[in-house]
Enzyme design. Structure first.
Site, PDB file in Angstrom:
ATOM      1  N   TYR A 193       0.789  -1.218   0.026  1.00 54.41           N
ATOM      2  CA  TYR A 193       0.007  -0.046   0.222  1.00 54.41           C
ATOM      3  C   TYR A 193       0.925   1.348  -0.084  1.00 54.41           C
ATOM      4  O   TYR A 193       1.863   1.266   0.413  1.00 54.41           O
ATOM      5  CB  TYR A 193      -1.068  -0.024   1.289  1.00 54.41           C
ATOM      6  CG  TYR A 193      -0.174   0.169   2.725  1.00 54.41           C
ATOM      7  CD1 TYR A 193       0.057   1.297   3.032  1.00 54.41           C
ATOM      8  CD2 TYR A 193       0.043  -1.009   3.180  1.00 54.41           C
ATOM      9  CE1 TYR A 193       0.717   1.349   4.409  1.00 54.41           C
ATOM     10  CE2 TYR A 193       0.689  -1.009   4.367  1.00 54.41           C
ATOM     11  CZ  TYR A 193       1.104   0.202   5.022  1.00 54.41           C
ATOM     12  OH  TYR A 193       1.683   0.332   6.195  1.00 54.41           O
ATOM     13  N   HIS A 219       1.933  -5.679  11.352  1.00 53.24           N
ATOM     14  CA  HIS A 219       2.800  -5.263  12.291  1.00 53.24           C
ATOM     15  C   HIS A 219       2.409  -6.332  13.671  1.00 53.24           C
ATOM     16  O   HIS A 219       1.216  -6.542  13.876  1.00 53.24           O
ATOM     17  CB  HIS A 219       2.087  -3.712  12.588  1.00 53.24           C
ATOM     18  CG  HIS A 219       2.229  -2.839  11.692  1.00 53.24           C
ATOM     19  ND1 HIS A 219       3.248  -1.549  11.702  1.00 53.24           N
ATOM     20  CD2 HIS A 219       1.682  -2.603  10.433  1.00 53.24           C
ATOM     21  CE1 HIS A 219       3.177  -1.135  10.720  1.00 53.24           C
ATOM     22  NE2 HIS A 219       2.287  -1.298   9.898  1.00 53.24           N
TER      23      HIS A 219
HETATM   24  C1  BEZ Z   1       3.005   1.592   8.233  1.00 54.46           C
HETATM   25  O1  BEZ Z   1       1.867   1.562   8.802  1.00 54.46           O
HETATM   26  O2  BEZ Z   1       3.516   0.376   7.982  1.00 54.46           O
HETATM   27  C2  BEZ Z   1       3.921   2.771   7.982  1.00 54.46           C
HETATM   28  C3  BEZ Z   1       3.049   3.888   7.345  1.00 54.46           C
HETATM   29  C4  BEZ Z   1       3.655   5.072   6.933  1.00 54.46           C
HETATM   30  C5  BEZ Z   1       4.909   5.251   7.542  1.00 54.46           C
HETATM   31  C6  BEZ Z   1       5.724   4.190   8.083  1.00 54.46           C
HETATM   32  C7  BEZ Z   1       5.190   3.042   8.523  1.00 54.46           C
HETATM   33 FE    FE Z   2       1.943  -0.810   7.898  1.00 56.53          FE
END
Ligand code: BEZ
Ligand code: FE
Length: 303
Positions: A193, A219
């Site tokens: 994404y 995550h």
């Molecule tokens: C993330 O959710 O993985 C993310 C999105 C933007 C910048 C860094 C991490």
């Molecule tokens: Fe993410």
């Protein structure tokens, strides 16, 4: 009256910090000024460029809201977040690698029972995630809260949607490890994404002809008492952005071979509609301490 030239101006500003009571603040300010002045000298920065930089930072600040942190995004795409992570995790032999927290962590949720489908009502290919949390020698760690979150099939987190205030959490949850250090849940296969590009950081990404994509990942935040909090992602092997993650967050050890399965049941014995995907990834915790990060946006009441 003292008059400074290009070089002794730096020494004068550094001297102006001589009486700073906190030695760490004095050191940080001194090094920051030295690096900034070096940058101006090395680039022969013009007035127009300097004004552009001030305007860029001003717009970055204006883009921030309680749910949007454009400065963190700037730090992420410039590799500063991963560098801070690297210098703070130099000794992690045997422990799971770390990566950026990202701006979409919303913090604590009520624990969910193992096997819960955190994607209820969301389209996508089904995925079963199974994991075990251990110490460095493989001893299981029981009763450990593990927060998980990921984007939907269109690349958005629930907290990015206007309906977040009304709806319950989706594609996120908290699981507590069992006596054997295990936890498992159902969800959908995440996709790659783009980071938000409708602000000054997106403008910079476009101007520098970079792409804004992050490879598909889930995550995890594992917070075991007596161990360093583990902030990481598990990436999906084969994603075309693994080598060019816009925030430089990929590490080889964090890439998981997610298997495509056709068995009629998932590992917990419950029926599956084929095909589905299986992610298996274990976390090895490093002894230590430290506070888990505070979310930018708090979890919803009904979470
Ligand atoms: C993330 O959710 O993985 C993310 C999105 C933007 C910048 C860094 C991490
Ligand atoms: Fe993410």
């Amino acid at each position: 009256m003292t008059q400074f030239n290009e070089t002794d101006l730096t020494a004068a500003v550094v001297r102006s910090f001589d009486d700073t009571p906190d030695p760490r603040v004095k050191f940080l300010m001194t090094e920051l000024v030295k690096s900034l002045h070096d940058f101006v000298r090395r680039t022969d920065l013009t007035f127009e460029e300097w004004a552009y930089a001030i305007d860029f930072l001003t717009r970055t600040g204006h883009k921030c809201t309680p749910t949007r942190q454009e400065f963190i995004l700037l730090s992420d795409v410039l590799g500063v977040s991963m560098l801070v992570d690297a210098v703070n995790h130099r000794e992690r032999e045997g422990a799971t690698q770390t990566t950026v927290l990202g701006p979409f962590y919303v913090g604590e949720h009520k624990p969910m029972s193992h096997g819960t489908d955190i994607s209820a009502g969301i389209d996508g290919e089904r995925m079963f995630v199974q994991s075990r949390v251990t110490d460095l020698v493989g001893k299981p760690l029981a009763n450990v809260p593990v927060d998980v979150w990921h984007a939907d099939d269109d690349g958005f987190y629930d907290s990015q949607k206007p309906s977040y205030d009304k709806n319950g959490p989706s594609l996120r949850g908290r699981f507590i490890t069992d006596a054997d250090g295990r936890f498992f849940f159902r969800t959908i296969l995440p996709c790659s994404y783009p980071i938000p590009t409708d602000g000054p950081v997106g403008e910079m990404i476009l101007q520098t002809a970079r792409h804004p994509m992050r490879p598909a990942h889930v995550h995890f935040l594992v917070n075991a008492p007596g161990y360093e909090p583990l902030i990481t992602h598990v990436f999906i092997d084969g994603d075309k952005y693994l080598d060019t993650d816009v925030v430089f967050g990929v590490k080889d050890d964090l890439v998981s071979k997610v298997e495509k399965r056709t068995d009629p049941v998932m590992p917990d014995g419950k029926p599956a509609s084929a095909p589905w995907h299986l992610m298996t990834y274990d976390f090895r915790m490093k002894p230590g301490s430290g506070a888990a990060p505070q979310p930018m946006m708090p979890a919803k009441e009904n979470a």
